[in-house]
Design a protein around this motif. Structure first.
Motif, PDB file in Angstrom:
ATOM      1  N   ARG A  32       0.833  -1.200   0.000  1.00  0.00           N
ATOM      2  CA  ARG A  32       0.000   0.000   0.000  1.00  0.00           C
ATOM      3  C   ARG A  32       0.870   1.253   0.000  1.00  0.00           C
ATOM      4  NH1 ARG A  32      -2.868  -3.111   3.737  1.00  0.00           N
ATOM      5  NH2 ARG A  32      -1.997  -1.939   5.487  1.00  0.00           N
ATOM      6  N   GLY A  33       2.000   1.212   0.795  1.00  0.00           N
ATOM      7  CA  GLY A  33       2.882   2.387   0.845  1.00  0.00           C
ATOM      8  C   GLY A  33       3.555   2.658  -0.500  1.00  0.00           C
ATOM      9  N   LEU A  34       4.042   1.625  -1.130  1.00  0.00           N
ATOM     10  CA  LEU A  34       4.711   1.799  -2.422  1.00  0.00           C
ATOM     11  C   LEU A  34       3.715   2.263  -3.483  1.00  0.00           C
ATOM     12  CD1 LEU A  34       7.013  -1.363  -2.388  1.00  0.00           C
ATOM     13  CD2 LEU A  34       7.705   1.031  -2.082  1.00  0.00           C
ATOM     14  N   ALA A  35       2.464   1.725  -3.393  1.00  0.00           N
ATOM     15  CA  ALA A  35       1.444   2.146  -4.363  1.00  0.00           C
ATOM     16  C   ALA A  35       1.130   3.621  -4.177  1.00  0.00           C
ATOM     17  CB  ALA A  35       0.184   1.312  -4.175  1.00  0.00           C
ATOM     18  N   GLU A  36       1.100   4.095  -2.931  1.00  0.00           N
ATOM     19  CA  GLU A  36       0.799   5.507  -2.674  1.00  0.00           C
ATOM     20  C   GLU A  36       1.971   6.390  -3.122  1.00  0.00           C
ATOM     21  OE1 GLU A  36      -0.490   8.182   1.155  1.00  0.00           O
ATOM     22  OE2 GLU A  36      -1.390   6.177   0.957  1.00  0.00           O
ATOM     23  N   ILE A  37       3.205   5.891  -2.972  1.00  0.00           N
ATOM     24  CA  ILE A  37       4.379   6.659  -3.444  1.00  0.00           C
ATOM     25  C   ILE A  37       4.314   6.831  -4.957  1.00  0.00           C
ATOM     26  CG2 ILE A  37       6.892   6.532  -3.760  1.00  0.00           C
ATOM     27  CD1 ILE A  37       7.055   5.283  -0.964  1.00  0.00           C
ATOM     28  N   VAL A  38       3.979   5.726  -5.629  1.00  0.00           N
ATOM     29  CA  VAL A  38       3.872   5.807  -7.084  1.00  0.00           C
ATOM     30  C   VAL A  38       2.800   6.817  -7.484  1.00  0.00           C
ATOM     31  CG1 VAL A  38       3.229   4.519  -9.142  1.00  0.00           C
ATOM     32  CG2 VAL A  38       4.731   3.472  -7.443  1.00  0.00           C
ATOM     33  N   GLU A  39       1.712   6.831  -6.703  1.00  0.00           N
ATOM     34  CA  GLU A  39       0.613   7.716  -7.050  1.00  0.00           C
ATOM     35  C   GLU A  39       0.941   9.168  -6.725  1.00  0.00           C
ATOM     36  OE1 GLU A  39      -4.088   8.482  -5.851  1.00  0.00           O
ATOM     37  OE2 GLU A  39      -3.035   6.700  -5.090  1.00  0.00           O
ATOM     38  N   ARG A  40       1.567   9.420  -5.585  1.00  0.00           N
ATOM     39  CA  ARG A  40       1.797  10.797  -5.134  1.00  0.00           C
ATOM     40  C   ARG A  40       3.171  11.339  -5.585  1.00  0.00           C
ATOM     41  NH1 ARG A  40      -1.741  12.533  -1.120  1.00  0.00           N
ATOM     42  NH2 ARG A  40      -3.236  10.934  -0.429  1.00  0.00           N
ATOM     43  N   ARG A  41       4.137  10.430  -5.790  1.00  0.00           N
ATOM     44  CA  ARG A  41       5.503  10.832  -6.196  1.00  0.00           C
ATOM     45  C   ARG A  41       6.065  11.904  -5.252  1.00  0.00           C
ATOM     46  NH1 ARG A  41       6.750   8.791 -11.123  1.00  0.00           N
ATOM     47  NH2 ARG A  41       5.008   8.004 -12.370  1.00  0.00           N
ATOM     48  N   PRO A  42       6.276  11.587  -3.983  1.00  0.00           N
ATOM     49  CA  PRO A  42       6.826  12.586  -3.036  1.00  0.00           C
ATOM     50  C   PRO A  42       8.292  12.878  -3.361  1.00  0.00           C
ATOM     51  CG  PRO A  42       6.690  10.445  -2.010  1.00  0.00           C
ATOM     52  CD  PRO A  42       6.045  10.299  -3.350  1.00  0.00           C
ATOM     53  N   ASN A  43       8.765  14.001  -2.845  1.00  0.00           N
ATOM     54  CA  ASN A  43      10.169  14.393  -3.081  1.00  0.00           C
ATOM     55  C   ASN A  43      11.114  13.408  -2.399  1.00  0.00           C
ATOM     56  OD1 ASN A  43       9.404  16.626  -4.595  1.00  0.00           O
ATOM     57  ND2 ASN A  43       9.269  17.937  -2.754  1.00  0.00           N
ATOM     58  N   ASP A  44      10.706  12.965  -1.191  1.00  0.00           N
ATOM     59  CA  ASP A  44      11.575  12.024  -0.472  1.00  0.00           C
ATOM     60  C   ASP A  44      10.776  10.739  -0.253  1.00  0.00           C
ATOM     61  OD1 ASP A  44      13.296  10.628   1.094  1.00  0.00           O
ATOM     62  OD2 ASP A  44      13.707  12.289   2.483  1.00  0.00           O
ATOM     63  N   ILE A  46      11.566   7.744   0.543  1.00  0.00           N
ATOM     64  CA  ILE A  46      11.920   6.912   1.704  1.00  0.00           C
ATOM     65  C   ILE A  46      11.289   7.462   2.975  1.00  0.00           C
ATOM     66  CG2 ILE A  46      13.842   6.127   3.133  1.00  0.00           C
ATOM     67  CD1 ILE A  46      15.556   6.073   0.588  1.00  0.00           C
ATOM     68  N   GLU A  47      11.415   8.803   3.164  1.00  0.00           N
ATOM     69  CA  GLU A  47      10.811   9.423   4.361  1.00  0.00           C
ATOM     70  C   GLU A  47       9.275   9.240   4.324  1.00  0.00           C
ATOM     71  OE1 GLU A  47      10.580  13.706   6.711  1.00  0.00           O
ATOM     72  OE2 GLU A  47      11.753  13.514   4.854  1.00  0.00           O
ATOM     73  N   TYR A  48       8.706   9.404   3.133  1.00  0.00           N
ATOM     74  CA  TYR A  48       7.258   9.261   2.973  1.00  0.00           C
ATOM     75  C   TYR A  48       6.829   7.838   3.366  1.00  0.00           C
ATOM     76  CZ  TYR A  48       2.607   9.717   0.947  1.00  0.00           C
ATOM     77  OH  TYR A  48       1.239   9.752   0.779  1.00  0.00           O
ATOM     78  N   LEU A  49       7.644   6.845   2.872  1.00  0.00           N
ATOM     79  CA  LEU A  49       7.315   5.458   3.188  1.00  0.00           C
ATOM     80  C   LEU A  49       7.441   5.194   4.682  1.00  0.00           C
ATOM     81  CD1 LEU A  49       6.590   2.618   2.234  1.00  0.00           C
ATOM     82  CD2 LEU A  49       9.059   2.206   1.862  1.00  0.00           C
ATOM     83  N   ALA A  50       8.470   5.780   5.295  1.00  0.00           N
ATOM     84  CA  ALA A  50       8.637   5.586   6.746  1.00  0.00           C
ATOM     85  C   ALA A  50       7.456   6.172   7.519  1.00  0.00           C
ATOM     86  CB  ALA A  50       9.945   6.241   7.191  1.00  0.00           C
ATOM     87  N   THR A  51       7.065   7.417   7.117  1.00  0.00           N
ATOM     88  CA  THR A  51       5.903   8.042   7.791  1.00  0.00           C
ATOM     89  C   THR A  51       4.642   7.207   7.578  1.00  0.00           C
ATOM     90  OG1 THR A  51       6.894  10.232   7.434  1.00  0.00           O
ATOM     91  CG2 THR A  51       4.534  10.145   7.933  1.00  0.00           C
TER      92      THR A  51
END
Length: 368
Positions: A32-44, A46-51
């Motif tokens: 779910r975290g990786l899918a949200e990163i792909v969708e949102r494309r945050p600047n960081d 790794i930090e986004y995934l940790a949060t």
């Protein structure tokens, strides 16, 4: 070429314990975290995934806490319901116990009251038994018996335990029909006192009268209003043909004649009275539960012509008293003379003179 390949890690075994562990624990959250990163494309990323993973941990804990709280609430609710039902059941049991104790108390009080009343009744009749003997209850005149109502020796003895009533009954069987001031026969007194053995003595004596063929005594008892004897004789109704005929024919016929005469006297039907008396003379001596005779009934209903005729044929009726201690003259004196019609006047005056003369003669008998 082999050296180049030797630096690579082998692909993970999908069936290994480690792989299964990671897949079942962190796999869903990572996906779910990786899918949200792909969708949102945050600047960081790794930090986004940790949060994201931290939030997943908090959400998981909160969900488990809610489930735990809900389960605990349900347990407490069930426990409270059980306690409530237990308290209700306890109240019902206490209420039922109190009702049982109250019913037992009432039964004890009722039984004690019955015992006190029976003891008081027995005491009263023992006192009466110790009192001076009453005057004879039966007087015979021209083969006609007139029973005087009132407290008799049989009344008093009927309330005494372990007493032999045979001699009293044999000496004067009509005492069974005598009624005291409360309208009760000796048999009634024995019943009230709870002395079944005395009741049985009276009933058995009635049966003996029938077995001995003394139908006249039974007819006399019926004339005196002792209709209870009918039930006492029923066990003997199939003994033989004569007995059966007497119980099923003679007794009902006598009772019916008494009923017809009483009705005719009260209605003032002089012709019917004369016819009934010509057919069966002694039924004029009937007594009802109030101790009234045919003469009482005629006077009470203002049929003075019938009363005068009865008086001339049955002079002994002048001395008979009802339960209220009234003779025929007493009853006549209680009537307002203003109610006497001109048509009734002659019979009324003759009746009053005859009754007064009869009473004077009885009160002051001439010496021989």
């Amino acid at each position: 070429m082999n050296r180049a390949n030797s630096g690579r890690r082998p692909p993970p075994d999908q069936n290994s314990i480690e792989t299964k562990y990671l897949t079942s624990t962190v796999g869903p959250a990572l996906i779910r975290g990786l899918a949200e990163i792909v969708e949102r494309r945050p600047n960081d990323p790794i930090e986004y995934l940790a949060t994201f993973l931290y939030k997943q941990v908090e959400n998981t804990r909160a969900q488990k806490q809610r489930e735990h709280d809900a389960k605990q609430f349900e347990i407490e609710r069930q426990k409270e319901e059980e306690e409530k039902e237990h308290r209700a059941q306890l109240k019902r049991e206490i209420r039922a116990l109190r009702e049982k104790e109250e019913n037992e108390r009432k039964e004890r009080e009722a039984e004690e009251k019955r015992q006190r009343e029976a003891e008081e009744l027995a005491r009263r009749h023992r006192e009466l038994a110790a009192a001076p003997r009453a005057l004879a209850a039966v007087r015979e005149e021209d083969d006609i018996l007139a029973l005087e109502f009132g407290e008799t020796e049989l009344h008093r003895q009927a309330a005494v335990k372990e007493v032999d009533l045979t001699k009293l009954l044999r000496d004067n069987h009509l005492l069974m029909a005598a009624r005291n001031a409360e309208g009760k026969t000796p048999r009634d007194i024995a019943l009230e006192a709870g002395l079944q053995e005395n009741v049985d003595q009276i009933d058995n004596y009635c049966v003996q009268l029938l077995q001995n063929g003394n139908t006249k005594a039974i007819n006399d008892l019926l004339l005196c209003g002792y209709t209870e004897i009918v039930n006492q004789l029923k066990p003997e109704e199939d003994t033989d043909e004569d007995t059966s005929d007497f119980i099923h024919h003679d007794i009902p016929q006598l009772l019916e004649k008494i009923k017809e005469l009483k009705q005719a006297v009260k209605e003032g039907n002089a012709e019917t009275v004369e016819t009934l008396l010509s057919d069966r003379k002694n039924i004029a001596l009937y007594r009802d539960a109030e101790g009234s005779t045919s003469l009482h009934d005629a006077i009470e209903n203002h049929h003075y012509n019938i009363a005068l005729n009865l008086l001339q044929k049955y002079p002994s009726l002048t001395q008979v008293k009802d339960l209220r201690e009234r003779t025929s003259l007493d009853l006549l004196n209680s009537i307002d003379e203003d109610t006497v019609t001109e048509e009734q006047r002659d019979h009324y005056d003759q009746l009053k003179d005859s009754l007064s003369s009869s009473t004077t003669t009885t009160t002051n008998p001439q010496a021989d």
